[in-house]
Scaffold this active site. Sequence first.
Site, PDB file in Angstrom:
ATOM      1  CE1 TYR A 153      -3.543 -45.140 -28.607  1.00 21.57           C
ATOM      2  CE2 TYR A 153      -5.940 -45.276 -28.424  1.00 21.57           C
ATOM      3  CZ  TYR A 153      -4.753 -45.703 -29.001  1.00 21.57           C
ATOM      4  OH  TYR A 153      -4.775 -46.661 -29.960  1.00 21.57           O
ATOM      5  CE1 TYR A 204      -7.452 -32.401 -28.810  1.00 18.60           C
ATOM      6  CE2 TYR A 204      -5.193 -32.870 -29.512  1.00 18.60           C
ATOM      7  CZ  TYR A 204      -6.271 -32.004 -29.432  1.00 18.60           C
ATOM      8  OH  TYR A 204      -6.177 -30.752 -29.983  1.00 18.60           O
ATOM      9  CG  LEU A 230      -4.851   0.543 -17.300  1.00 17.09           C
ATOM     10  CD1 LEU A 230      -4.716  -0.777 -16.556  1.00 17.09           C
ATOM     11  CD2 LEU A 230      -6.256   1.093 -17.155  1.00 17.09           C
ATOM     12  CE  LYS A 270      -1.040  -2.540 -15.393  1.00 18.52           C
ATOM     13  NZ  LYS A 270       0.352  -2.894 -15.695  1.00 18.52           N
ATOM     14  NE  ARG A 305      -0.678  -0.054 -24.938  1.00 24.50           N
ATOM     15  CZ  ARG A 305      -0.328   0.176 -23.686  1.00 24.50           C
ATOM     16  NH1 ARG A 305      -0.186  -0.833 -22.857  1.00 24.50           N
ATOM     17  NH2 ARG A 305      -0.123   1.394 -23.273  1.00 24.50           N
ATOM     18  CE  LYS A 337       1.810  -1.047 -12.500  1.00 24.55           C
ATOM     19  NZ  LYS A 337       2.936  -0.573 -13.268  1.00 24.55           N
ATOM     20  CB  CYS A 366      31.531 -29.089  -4.157  1.00 25.91           C
ATOM     21  SG  CYS A 366      29.874 -29.455  -4.728  1.00 25.91           S
ATOM     22  CB  CYS A 413      31.503 -27.645  -7.704  1.00 20.29           C
ATOM     23  SG  CYS A 413      31.956 -29.370  -7.713  1.00 20.29           S
TER      24      CYS A 413
HETATM   25  P1  AMP Z   1       0.778   0.041 -18.493  1.00 17.56           P
HETATM   26  O1  AMP Z   1       1.326  -0.748 -19.632  1.00 17.56           O
HETATM   27  O2  AMP Z   1       1.647   0.055 -17.287  1.00 17.56           O
HETATM   28  O3  AMP Z   1       0.252   1.384 -18.916  1.00 17.56           O
HETATM   29  O4  AMP Z   1      -0.486  -0.769 -17.965  1.00 17.56           O
HETATM   30  C1  AMP Z   1      -1.576  -0.993 -18.790  1.00 17.56           C
HETATM   31  C2  AMP Z   1      -1.505  -2.379 -19.318  1.00 17.56           C
HETATM   32  O5  AMP Z   1      -1.898  -3.305 -18.346  1.00 17.56           O
HETATM   33  C3  AMP Z   1      -2.466  -2.595 -20.413  1.00 17.56           C
HETATM   34  O6  AMP Z   1      -1.891  -2.225 -21.629  1.00 17.56           O
HETATM   35  C4  AMP Z   1      -2.693  -4.070 -20.384  1.00 17.56           C
HETATM   36  O7  AMP Z   1      -1.800  -4.637 -21.301  1.00 17.56           O
HETATM   37  C5  AMP Z   1      -2.254  -4.498 -19.013  1.00 17.56           C
HETATM   38  N1  AMP Z   1      -3.271  -5.241 -18.260  1.00 17.56           N
HETATM   39  C6  AMP Z   1      -3.040  -6.414 -17.652  1.00 17.56           C
HETATM   40  N2  AMP Z   1      -4.116  -6.880 -17.037  1.00 17.56           N
HETATM   41  C7  AMP Z   1      -5.090  -5.993 -17.255  1.00 17.56           C
HETATM   42  C8  AMP Z   1      -6.452  -5.925 -16.863  1.00 17.56           C
HETATM   43  N3  AMP Z   1      -7.002  -6.859 -16.094  1.00 17.56           N
HETATM   44  N4  AMP Z   1      -7.158  -4.869 -17.279  1.00 17.56           N
HETATM   45  C9  AMP Z   1      -6.577  -3.900 -18.028  1.00 17.56           C
HETATM   46  N5  AMP Z   1      -5.299  -3.909 -18.429  1.00 17.56           N
HETATM   47  C10 AMP Z   1      -4.544  -4.930 -18.041  1.00 17.56           C
END
Ligand code: AMP
Length: 659
Positions: A32, A34, A81, A113, A134, A308, A402, A420
């Site tokens: 409220y 806020y 990564l 991740k 990105r 993974k 059903c 159903c």
């Molecule tokens: P990939 O897209 O499979 O190459 O994985 C890399 C992506 O993981 C990066 O582009 C990030 O967007 C994502 N990511 C998510 N969490 C993290 C984290 N804690 N550190 C680094 N990258 C991360």
Amino acid sequence: MDYRAEMRELREKLNHNAYLYYVLDAPTMPDYDYDRLSRRLEELEREHPEEITPDSPTQRIGDHILEGFTPYSHAVPLESLQDVFSADEVAEFCGRTEEALGTDSVEYSLEPKVDGLSVALEYRDGVFVSGATRGDGRVGEDVTENLRTIRSIPMSLPEKLPRLIVRGEVYMARSVFAELNAQREIRGEPLLANPRNAAAGSLRQLDPKIAAGRRLDIQIFNLQLAEGRKFVSHTETLDYLSSQQFKVIPHRVEHTVQGCQQEISDINERRMDYPFDMDGAVIKVNSLADRELLGSTVKCPKWAIAYKYPPEKKLSRVLDIVVQVGRTGVLTPRAVLEPVHLAGTTVQSATLHNEDYIKSKDIRIGDTVMVQKAGEIIPEIVEVERSRRPEGTEPYRMPQTCPACGAPVYRDADGAAVRCTGAECPAQLLRNIAHFASRDAMDIDGLGPAVIQQMIDAGLIRSAADLYDLQAQDIAQLDRMGEKSAENAVAAIAKSKDNDLSKLLYGLGIRQVGVKAARVLSAHFRSFDALAAASAEELTQIGDVGEITARSILDWLASPQSQDLIAHLKSSGVRMESGEKPADQRFSGMTFVLTGTLSGYDRKTAEELIESRGGKAASSVSKRTTYVVAGEEAGSKLRKAQELGVPVLSEEEFAQMLQ
Ligand code: AMP
């Protein structure tokens, strides 16, 4: 206080509270208060638009629709990564790193991740100026306006560095995803496939209002650039970013391979504690100087890997197979399992999708089965251990009625789904009534899913037709419904009685009968009864009505629940005709049957005279006939009327009624 100072103070208070709420998840200000402060700030901003600052909470949701996204060059590339899939590969990574750095004491930071999409956020002099996806890592798309709608992204920072860039992962929280999809299902909109796609799609909306409605969130996991600041380690940068009010990724430092492997397993166990979906764990060298030494390959840094999680599998036993009825009436079988611990959760059931799926794997109650769970994916039965099947089991059969309402079920003509047919099935009630009241259907103002749910919960309605029996005082008892809104609701419901047949037909929710088919049918038949009397051939002769639609209409009409619903709607005075409603309504709700020869009018004219006064002309006599008009040489219909006790009018009496 001068207005500038007041505006500044309001902004600070509101922003601080948003930080407590959205980043720390620990709100202190009542909603409220806020809202009151927000209103005051909006008021001052209207009076002094030149004083609006970009970090004002009112500026989060822009009101112009973009034409497209412009490219944004990343000052520091957003790298990818390298993935690894086993504990051995994690050990190899640590070994390689230690060898390259010539030491056996390396600090690693471990983080979940986040399964979302990567963005960079740029601040100048402590103010958020732009943000981008990105893209290919070097050039992304400028999605600043949509990022502004994410409440956990600070619009201004306590420390005003000339330039600061951070990187994070935008995601849709699991809870938000579930909530949005539940709403979409009720509205009959296509469902969002998964939280990741939902987040990606939302961030690329050209209308920031849509993005705002998706309630995205972010986890910041890297400092890309900070002009005027020096740091020694990654975790130090993360602490700094926390102090600057960013929502920072959970992280933990480990010093050994075993420590890393243990933390990887612990992150998996904590999976459900995180509000976001994750698709792995990231292991990063913590020292920034060491990162420099290690460098990068073309796409990936050599100082980090992503682990993974493999799907986990375990044996369990099928204790039972139960069937749930979804809000769209689809029956979904589910296996009740002996509890097993998998991928951070206790699994007690697995989806069986549909009858064909069960048949193809021949899953039976009592079977020992291999269960698999990959990440957030719903657990699945991979296979049946046939050798362990106990004696006396039987192939599974879907129920013929059903489980929620007992109505017969049928198999969709267009797929494996079993549905159903119950027009008043409790599992589908909310959706059906919400659909009935929706804009393209009966268009009942103010009757959204939330109100309808309350009416159902309070036991006020069990079908769409019950809406027409509601009294204002019933509705006024409901939460957040004053007397005035209750009266408005009753008036809106009453108004819908006069709708054209096409709106009603669509609102009945007959499968395959969308807005267009409803219009075509109502233009062709003009009245509900004429449609109800049509055969499959007659239906399929109409353009736009195929065999599947015709079948679906006939099935619907044949169900006793549908017939009750229609009878109830008729007795409530809901109009069952198409076209302009005649102004003269003195015969409204009355059905006439003409028999014999009338001297003053031919048959067709007489029927038109009845219809132009809101009545109906029917060809056969039943208990529901209001009057039989008997001319010269009236025959069997007159006799039938006398048998049933239906009042008979002479031509003169009829003529008087027409006057
Ligand atoms: P990939 O897209 O499979 O190459 O994985 C890399 C992506 O993981 C990066 O582009 C990030 O967007 C994502 N990511 C998510 N969490 C993290 C984290 N804690 N550190 C680094 N990258 C991360």
